[in-house]
Design a protein around this motif. Structure first.
Motif, PDB file in Angstrom:
ATOM      1  N   ALA A   2     -52.354  -4.276  14.714  1.00 47.22           N
ATOM      2  CA  ALA A   2     -52.063  -4.301  13.396  1.00 47.22           C
ATOM      3  C   ALA A   2     -53.392  -3.700  12.591  1.00 47.22           C
ATOM      4  N   TYR A 130     -46.685  -1.260  14.108  1.00 41.24           N
ATOM      5  CA  TYR A 130     -45.829  -2.155  13.293  1.00 41.24           C
ATOM      6  C   TYR A 130     -44.294  -1.604  13.613  1.00 41.24           C
ATOM      7  N   ASP A 132     -41.504  -3.171  12.677  1.00 36.74           N
ATOM      8  CA  ASP A 132     -40.962  -3.525  11.337  1.00 36.74           C
ATOM      9  C   ASP A 132     -42.092  -3.025  10.282  1.00 36.74           C
ATOM     10  N   ARG A 133     -41.555  -1.953   9.639  1.00 33.39           N
ATOM     11  CA  ARG A 133     -42.145  -1.462   8.421  1.00 33.39           C
ATOM     12  C   ARG A 133     -42.518  -2.593   7.217  1.00 33.39           C
ATOM     13  N   ASP A 135     -43.191  -5.486   7.762  1.00 32.69           N
ATOM     14  CA  ASP A 135     -44.610  -6.275   8.102  1.00 32.69           C
ATOM     15  C   ASP A 135     -45.964  -5.465   7.755  1.00 32.69           C
ATOM     16  N   TYR A 136     -45.875  -4.281   8.005  1.00 29.58           N
ATOM     17  CA  TYR A 136     -46.774  -3.568   7.479  1.00 29.58           C
ATOM     18  C   TYR A 136     -47.356  -3.750   6.079  1.00 29.58           C
ATOM     19  N   SER A 138     -46.252  -6.025   4.037  1.00 28.85           N
ATOM     20  CA  SER A 138     -46.798  -7.514   3.813  1.00 28.85           C
ATOM     21  C   SER A 138     -48.374  -7.391   4.220  1.00 28.85           C
ATOM     22  N   ASP A 139     -48.750  -7.151   5.268  1.00 27.03           N
ATOM     23  CA  ASP A 139     -50.096  -6.974   5.773  1.00 27.03           C
ATOM     24  C   ASP A 139     -50.914  -6.190   4.606  1.00 27.03           C
TER      25      ASP A 139
END
Length: 256
Positions: A2, A130, A132-133, A135-136, A138-139
């Motif tokens: 990540a 990732y 699921d984009r 999640d990107y 959010s990070d």
């Protein structure tokens, strides 16, 4: 895999050493990435990079497990968002002098609600693994960092207001430009008393604001001194400088 937790590395008590890369050659990049640096910084403002070399350099850094930072050209906010979409972990904007400058920078570097970064991290999502984009995204709100460069008298005068901008993660000091700006007559003296005094004050103010102080260091000795002042990251030396010095030393060693 990540987005690298660069913020954690830069946390209280942390100290990150970054290589400074202005050349575009992938073999040079790889040499620094395989050395004992925590990160690499690509210099677009004064380096030789174009979009293609940045894309390739950031990819190489990610695939070799190092955070990639980018020092942008002055006011090139479009490139800030683009290199983050390439997979960069942080961007530095030169010549930030006011809170409005800093806010405009944050607007393109941060996803809502902190900013207005446009969605499109296809390559970043792939590189950082990732599925699921979302999640990107959010990070990235926390882990894609934005640093305002402090290198003029106006920036020093407005430092508290700049540091108060929500979404700005910290500052990056350019000692050379800062010394020229503060000298009164354009003298370059990054280790002079005026520059050193300002460098110390910037570190203290940034810490007091709960943000991250970072800086360029010309030499390892400068880097160690800045660490004592409270800087949590130093970008030290340069690839071009090391190539030039190494070439001269080799020739002198044979002829001496």
């Amino acid at each position: 895999m990540a987005l690298p937790r660069l913020r954690d590395l830069l946390g209280e008590g942390g100290f990150v050493v970054s290589a400074w890369l202005g050349l575009t050659d992938p073999v040079v990049h790889e040499a620094f990435l395989r050395a004992d640096f925590d990160a690499v910084t690509f210099d677009v403002q004064h380096g030789l990079h174009d979009t293609a070399s940045l894309r390739a350099g950031i990819e190489r850094a990610v695939l070799l497990g190092k955070p990639a930072l980018v020092r942008l050209p002055i006011e090139d906010r479009a490139l800030a968002a683009r290199v983050l979409d390439f997979g960069a972990s942080a961007v530095m904007m030169p010549m930030i002098e006011t809170a409005d400058d800093a806010a405009a920078f944050v607007a393109v570097a941060k996803y809502p609600p902190l900013g207005q970064r446009s969605y499109g991290p296809t390559r970043a999502g792939e590189l950082h693994g990732y599925a699921d984009r979302a999640d990107y995204v959010s990070d990235a709100r926390k882990e894609a960092l934005a640093f305002a460069m402090i290198e003029t008298g106006a920036a020093v005068d407005n430092l508290d207001a700049i540091l108060a901008v929500e979404g700005l993660d910290g500052v990056f000091v350019g000692p050379s430009d800062l010394s020229i700006a503060l000298s009164g007559d354009g003298t370059l003296e990054p280790r002079g008393s005026k520059a050193e005094g300002a460098i110390k004050r910037i570190a203290a103010a940034t810490a007091a604001a709960g943000k991250i102080a970072t800086i360029y260091a010309a030499t390892p000795e400068d880097a160690k001194r800045y660490r004592q002042y409270g800087y949590r990251m130093v970008c030290v030396g340069s690839d071009q400088g090391m190539v030039v010095a190494g070439a001269r030393a080799l020739a002198e060693g044979v002829r001496g």
